[in-house]
Design an enzyme around this catalytic site. Structure first.
Site, PDB file in Angstrom:
ATOM      1  N   HIS A  21       0.878  -1.466  -0.023  1.00 25.84           N
ATOM      2  CA  HIS A  21       0.166  -0.153   0.058  1.00 25.84           C
ATOM      3  C   HIS A  21       0.829   1.265  -0.006  1.00 25.84           C
ATOM      4  O   HIS A  21       1.860   1.345   0.786  1.00 25.84           O
ATOM      5  CB  HIS A  21      -0.910   0.091   1.185  1.00 25.84           C
ATOM      6  CG  HIS A  21      -2.137  -0.911   0.945  1.00 25.84           C
ATOM      7  ND1 HIS A  21      -3.433  -0.737   1.744  1.00 25.84           N
ATOM      8  CD2 HIS A  21      -2.345  -1.783   0.192  1.00 25.84           C
ATOM      9  CE1 HIS A  21      -4.070  -1.683   1.342  1.00 25.84           C
ATOM     10  NE2 HIS A  21      -3.502  -2.293   0.390  1.00 25.84           N
ATOM     11  N   TYR A  36      -9.072   5.783   7.649  1.00 26.04           N
ATOM     12  CA  TYR A  36      -9.203   6.118   8.986  1.00 26.04           C
ATOM     13  C   TYR A  36     -10.156   7.242   9.123  1.00 26.04           C
ATOM     14  O   TYR A  36      -9.738   8.305   8.603  1.00 26.04           O
ATOM     15  CB  TYR A  36      -7.751   6.643   9.306  1.00 26.04           C
ATOM     16  CG  TYR A  36      -6.794   5.552   9.816  1.00 26.04           C
ATOM     17  CD1 TYR A  36      -6.102   5.027   8.642  1.00 26.04           C
ATOM     18  CD2 TYR A  36      -6.656   5.061  10.944  1.00 26.04           C
ATOM     19  CE1 TYR A  36      -4.897   3.999   8.688  1.00 26.04           C
ATOM     20  CE2 TYR A  36      -5.469   3.951  10.957  1.00 26.04           C
ATOM     21  CZ  TYR A  36      -4.818   3.599   9.991  1.00 26.04           C
ATOM     22  OH  TYR A  36      -3.829   2.520  10.200  1.00 26.04           O
ATOM     23  N   PRO A  47      -3.725   0.271  18.678  1.00 31.44           N
ATOM     24  CA  PRO A  47      -3.541  -0.051  17.248  1.00 31.44           C
ATOM     25  C   PRO A  47      -3.590   0.994  16.194  1.00 31.44           C
ATOM     26  O   PRO A  47      -3.280   0.683  15.285  1.00 31.44           O
ATOM     27  CB  PRO A  47      -4.584  -1.105  17.338  1.00 31.44           C
ATOM     28  CG  PRO A  47      -5.871  -0.720  18.138  1.00 31.44           C
ATOM     29  CD  PRO A  47      -5.104   0.203  19.385  1.00 31.44           C
ATOM     30  N   LYS A  70       1.519   0.030  14.984  1.00 32.14           N
ATOM     31  CA  LYS A  70       2.565  -0.080  15.239  1.00 32.14           C
ATOM     32  C   LYS A  70       3.223  -1.541  16.257  1.00 32.14           C
ATOM     33  O   LYS A  70       4.550  -1.739  16.215  1.00 32.14           O
ATOM     34  CB  LYS A  70       3.338   0.985  15.996  1.00 32.14           C
ATOM     35  CG  LYS A  70       3.365   2.389  15.239  1.00 32.14           C
ATOM     36  CD  LYS A  70       4.785   2.101  14.297  1.00 32.14           C
ATOM     37  CE  LYS A  70       4.691   3.152  13.267  1.00 32.14           C
ATOM     38  NZ  LYS A  70       4.641   2.734  12.194  1.00 32.14           N
ATOM     39  N   TYR A 103       4.355   6.748   9.973  1.00 31.69           N
ATOM     40  CA  TYR A 103       3.470   5.189   9.766  1.00 31.69           C
ATOM     41  C   TYR A 103       4.250   4.246   9.147  1.00 31.69           C
ATOM     42  O   TYR A 103       4.032   3.171   9.149  1.00 31.69           O
ATOM     43  CB  TYR A 103       2.371   5.646   8.652  1.00 31.69           C
ATOM     44  CG  TYR A 103       1.228   4.892   8.618  1.00 31.69           C
ATOM     45  CD1 TYR A 103       0.104   4.873   9.685  1.00 31.69           C
ATOM     46  CD2 TYR A 103       1.161   3.658   7.955  1.00 31.69           C
ATOM     47  CE1 TYR A 103      -1.166   4.071   9.486  1.00 31.69           C
ATOM     48  CE2 TYR A 103       0.150   2.961   7.516  1.00 31.69           C
ATOM     49  CZ  TYR A 103      -0.889   3.169   8.662  1.00 31.69           C
ATOM     50  OH  TYR A 103      -1.769   2.097   8.326  1.00 31.69           O
TER      51      TYR A 103
HETATM   52  C1  PHB Z   1      -5.926  -4.156  10.906  1.00 35.51           C
HETATM   53  O1  PHB Z   1      -5.609  -4.337   9.781  1.00 35.51           O
HETATM   54  O2  PHB Z   1      -5.917  -5.087  11.774  1.00 35.51           O
HETATM   55  C2  PHB Z   1      -5.283  -2.796  11.411  1.00 35.51           C
HETATM   56  C3  PHB Z   1      -4.661  -1.898  10.307  1.00 35.51           C
HETATM   57  C4  PHB Z   1      -4.454  -0.660  10.766  1.00 35.51           C
HETATM   58  C5  PHB Z   1      -4.301  -0.414  11.974  1.00 35.51           C
HETATM   59  C6  PHB Z   1      -4.790  -1.073  13.072  1.00 35.51           C
HETATM   60  C7  PHB Z   1      -5.354  -2.524  12.588  1.00 35.51           C
HETATM   61  O3  PHB Z   1      -4.006   1.052  12.354  1.00 35.51           O
END
Ligand code: PHB
Ligand code: APR
Length: 397
Positions: free
Chosen positions: A77, A206, A297, A301, A391
């Site tokens: 990505h 997000y 989460p 990280k 990130y």
């Molecule tokens: C996930 O795919 O579980 C996931 C992806 C991004 C995040 C947290 C969890 O920031």
């Protein structure tokens, strides 16, 4: 009951990503290790965790010779979307910092590492119990445990690597008066679902919404992983599949875009906390991964930080066995904590920007600050570059 003594160089407690990756890197240098895990192989391989790998973590797994499936099945990505009502903006990682991330489940990383270790015929003991660590202040530390057959055993080692996660026995082995901990428990949690449906987006979304945060992630081209912010006191039973899909559709709504729903195959609630314990070394006990720190989460990280610790720890152990020098081992805690605190800050910052207080605690002033931060981070090149480099992961130390 008989007592069996096993001798090794590094006793590794925990077969999560940290312990398994450390075992792999040591094995490639001919350093012996025994990995002890108190759960079954099936349990460890079924546990659903996060799914975003930073660029440096992908490089490390590739160098460790466990990147084949990751490169074949993982999805590269080059950005993420940040959204608030009515607007969705893309952060372009390669343009801003020259790096990318890979979407590949932690569960798959764990399976690849277990396969590699068992194929090489190296010791990895599942279903053990009664793990106890002794004599880490000497140069002959020991781990005692009961094996899967109920036999009491002793593992004698040069070092003990505490890779046993947040609830493990390693961290509490360090006397309280020698440890400092820092903690933030957030007033919200994530309810996550794994769904048998193609993602409705090419990259992660997000989303900030006055009802609460939502995240659209994925595991493959046919499986989606999605989350909604909920109150930590809520129960999974209160969230029917329909209610979850409705909340997701509301929070991620955008004209011209729709969310495809599908069968939910897993649903769980994760509390959110930041936690750091220092030092990460006591005598010959060295902590890595969730045993020493937890991040919420939002910044994706957790696994990446575990991999970064392991790289530093592996290099320190390798240097010790090649040269006899303890310099890198002595520096391990400080070196690892430098990155831990950067990721702790980034994860806290992403969390704070994206999770509005809801209900009676909602503060319109805070909401405006969050929206202002989101608008800034998506419009200023300097601000979005800062998000992108954090990130995608700063280069490993
Ligand atoms: C996930 O795919 O579980 C996931 C992806 C991004 C995040 C947290 C969890 O920031
Ligand atoms: N004895 C042996 N094994 C233990 C013990 C014990 N007393 N206590 C815990 N374990 C095992 C757990 O069952 C688990 O398999 O240690 C392992 C720790 O693995 P993780 O919790 O996955 O931690 P870590 O390897 O540091 O990986 C960090 O995992 O929790 C996620 O989101 C987190 O992505 C991050 C990553």
């Amino acid at each position: 009951m008989s007592t069996d003594v096993i001798r090794t160089q590094v006793a590794i407690i925990g077969a999560g990503p940290a312990g398994l990756l450390l075992g792999r890197l040591l094995a490639l240098q001919g350093i012996d290790a025994v990995i002890l895990e108190n759960r079954s192989r099936e349990y460890v391989e079924a546990r659903i965790r996060a799914g975003v790998l930073e660029h440096p973590a992908v490089d490390l797994l590739t160098e460790a010779g466990v990147g084949d499936r990751l490169h074949a099945e993982g999805l590269r990505h080059d950005g993420i979307y940040l959204q608030w009502p009515g607007e969705r903006h893309r952060i372009d990682f390669p343009k801003l910092c020259g790096r990318s991330v890979w979407v590949y489940g932690q569960t798959e990383v764990v399976k690849d590492l277990i396969d590699a270790r068992l194929e090489a015929g190296l010791p990895l003991l599942f279903d053990i119990s009664d793990t106890a660590i002794h004599d880490v202040e000497t140069d002959r530390p020991r781990v005692t445990f009961t094996d899967a057959d109920g036999v009491a055993r002793t593992l004698e080692a040069d070092f003990v690597a505490g890779c046993d996660g947040f609830h493990g026995v390693s961290r509490p082995t360090i006397p309280d008066h020698l440890r400092t901990t820092w903690e933030r428990v957030y007033p919200f949690a994530w309810l996550g679902i794994l769904a048998e449906v193609a993602p409705s987006t090419d990259e992660l979304i997000y989303a900030w919404h006055p009802d609460g945060f939502a995240l659209h992630s994925m595991r493959s081209t046919t499986r989606s992983r999605l989350y909604v912010q909920v109150d930590p006191s809520e129960k999974v039973e209160d969230w029917s599949d329909d209610r979850v899909w409705e909340a997701l559709a509301t929070r991620m709504a955008l004209p011209g875009w729709s969310l495809q729903s599908g069968p939910v195959i897993e649903k769980s609630i994760t509390p959110m906390r930041s936690f750091v314990s220092a030092p990460m070394r006591h005598g010959r006990l060295l902590l890595a991964g969730d045993a020493a720190h937890i991040v919420p989460p939002t910044g994706a990280k957790g696994l990446n930080l575990a991999a970064a610790d392991v790289k530093v720890l592996f290099e320190a152990l390798d240097s010790f066995y090649r040269t006899g020098s303890t310099a890198l081992l002595d520096a391990y805690s400080d070196t690892a904590l430098h990155r831990v605190w950067r990721a702790t800050h980034f994860s806290w910052w992403m969390t704070s920007m994206l999770h509005p207080a809801t209900g009676p605690g909602a503060d319109p002033f805070d909401h405006q600050l969050q929206l202002s931060q989101l608008k800034y981070v998506t419009s200023s090149e300097a601000a979005s570059a800062s998000l992108a480099e954090n990130y995608t992961g700063m280069p490993f130390a």
